[in-house]
Design a protein around this motif. Sequence first.
Motif, PDB file in Angstrom:
ATOM      1  N   UNK A  17       0.975  -1.247   0.094  1.00 59.67           N
ATOM      2  CA  UNK A  17      -0.026   0.011  -0.073  1.00 59.67           C
ATOM      3  C   UNK A  17       1.042   1.287   0.045  1.00 59.67           C
ATOM      4  N   UNK A  18       1.946   1.484   0.927  1.00 58.75           N
ATOM      5  CA  UNK A  18       2.863   2.440   0.946  1.00 58.75           C
ATOM      6  C   UNK A  18       3.531   2.631  -0.302  1.00 58.75           C
ATOM      7  N   UNK A  19       4.016   1.717  -0.847  1.00 59.76           N
ATOM      8  CA  UNK A  19       4.966   1.553  -2.128  1.00 59.76           C
ATOM      9  C   UNK A  19       3.932   2.114  -3.247  1.00 59.76           C
ATOM     10  N   UNK A  20       2.761   1.722  -3.226  1.00 58.51           N
ATOM     11  CA  UNK A  20       1.856   2.177  -4.381  1.00 58.51           C
ATOM     12  C   UNK A  20       1.667   3.586  -4.267  1.00 58.51           C
ATOM     13  N   UNK A  21       1.500   4.209  -3.186  1.00 56.61           N
ATOM     14  CA  UNK A  21       1.193   5.421  -3.000  1.00 56.61           C
ATOM     15  C   UNK A  21       2.663   6.293  -3.422  1.00 56.61           C
ATOM     16  N   UNK A  22       3.790   5.829  -2.930  1.00 55.90           N
ATOM     17  CA  UNK A  22       5.015   6.570  -3.162  1.00 55.90           C
ATOM     18  C   UNK A  22       5.350   6.634  -4.779  1.00 55.90           C
ATOM     19  N   UNK A  23       5.168   5.283  -5.252  1.00 60.65           N
ATOM     20  CA  UNK A  23       5.466   5.143  -6.754  1.00 60.65           C
ATOM     21  C   UNK A  23       4.194   6.404  -7.525  1.00 60.65           C
ATOM     22  N   UNK A  24       3.340   6.472  -6.764  1.00 61.67           N
ATOM     23  CA  UNK A  24       2.360   7.275  -7.524  1.00 61.67           C
ATOM     24  C   UNK A  24       2.807   8.611  -7.407  1.00 61.67           C
ATOM     25  N   UNK A  25       3.551   9.173  -6.312  1.00 61.96           N
ATOM     26  CA  UNK A  25       4.337  10.310  -6.363  1.00 61.96           C
ATOM     27  C   UNK A  25       3.950  11.045  -5.084  1.00 61.96           C
ATOM     28  N   UNK A  26       3.362  10.100  -4.127  1.00 58.58           N
ATOM     29  CA  UNK A  26       3.178  10.802  -2.699  1.00 58.58           C
ATOM     30  C   UNK A  26       4.542  10.763  -1.752  1.00 58.58           C
ATOM     31  N   UNK A  27       4.889  11.789  -1.094  1.00 58.65           N
ATOM     32  CA  UNK A  27       6.075  11.737  -0.389  1.00 58.65           C
ATOM     33  C   UNK A  27       6.063  10.468   0.762  1.00 58.65           C
ATOM     34  N   UNK A  28       4.934   9.985   0.970  1.00 58.21           N
ATOM     35  CA  UNK A  28       5.068   9.024   2.092  1.00 58.21           C
ATOM     36  C   UNK A  28       3.621   8.138   2.034  1.00 58.21           C
ATOM     37  N   UNK A  29       3.799   6.894   2.255  1.00 59.49           N
ATOM     38  CA  UNK A  29       2.532   6.143   2.158  1.00 59.49           C
ATOM     39  C   UNK A  29       1.335   6.308   3.317  1.00 59.49           C
ATOM     40  N   UNK A  30       0.310   5.717   3.213  1.00 60.20           N
ATOM     41  CA  UNK A  30      -0.912   6.329   3.990  1.00 60.20           C
ATOM     42  C   UNK A  30      -0.495   5.533   5.391  1.00 60.20           C
ATOM     43  N   UNK A  31      -0.033   4.431   5.386  1.00 55.20           N
ATOM     44  CA  UNK A  31       0.232   3.441   6.571  1.00 55.20           C
ATOM     45  C   UNK A  31       1.149   4.185   7.331  1.00 55.20           C
ATOM     46  N   UNK A  32       2.249   4.567   6.821  1.00 57.39           N
ATOM     47  CA  UNK A  32       3.406   5.484   7.415  1.00 57.39           C
ATOM     48  C   UNK A  32       2.905   6.721   8.091  1.00 57.39           C
ATOM     49  N   UNK A  33       2.201   7.379   7.136  1.00 49.40           N
ATOM     50  CA  UNK A  33       1.375   8.671   7.621  1.00 49.40           C
ATOM     51  C   UNK A  33       0.715   8.443   8.737  1.00 49.40           C
ATOM     52  N   UNK A  34      -0.274   7.446   8.797  1.00 49.65           N
ATOM     53  CA  UNK A  34      -0.854   7.275   9.955  1.00 49.65           C
ATOM     54  C   UNK A  34      -0.160   6.970  11.343  1.00 49.65           C
ATOM     55  N   UNK A  35       1.068   6.151  11.291  1.00 44.68           N
ATOM     56  CA  UNK A  35       1.908   6.168  12.240  1.00 44.68           C
ATOM     57  C   UNK A  35       2.345   7.419  12.584  1.00 44.68           C
ATOM     58  N   UNK A  36       2.631   8.329  11.480  1.00 42.13           N
ATOM     59  CA  UNK A  36       3.375   9.737  12.138  1.00 42.13           C
ATOM     60  C   UNK A  36       2.513  10.353  12.599  1.00 42.13           C
ATOM     61  N   UNK A  37       0.997  10.489  12.169  1.00 42.80           N
ATOM     62  CA  UNK A  37       0.148  11.196  12.808  1.00 42.80           C
ATOM     63  C   UNK A  37      -0.424  10.827  14.246  1.00 42.80           C
ATOM     64  N   UNK A  38      -0.405   9.614  14.456  1.00 41.67           N
ATOM     65  CA  UNK A  38      -0.626   8.946  15.587  1.00 41.67           C
ATOM     66  C   UNK A  38      -2.044   7.973  15.363  1.00 41.67           C
TER      67      UNK A  38
END
Length: 96
Positions: A17-38
């Motif tokens: 999931x995270x790799x697909x988002x990064x490959x699409x051009x996002x700076x970070x994947x949504x799962x890693x982002x969720x961990x960052x946000x809390x």
Amino acid sequence: LMDAMVLMDEGIAKDAIDRAAIDFGMPMGPVALADQVGLDICLHVSESLKANLDKPMPDISAALREKVEAGETGKKAGRGFYDWNESPQPSEANRA
């Protein structure tokens, strides 16, 4: 973020999931982002959106609830969907 949780509940690996988002051009994947946000914040927002929006929302991920109940709230706790104790960024070596 909620769609990423649904995908994980359906058996898609968080790395994919995270790799697909990064490959699409996002700076970070949504799962890693969720961990960052809390994950506790993500759970609260998910519950609030589900309760207050007039549009249908997916069920809140059981895995998200379990992580929060276990105190694994993401980067601030050192562990969420990823293990943040080893590195400030999720990497192959510290993926939970």
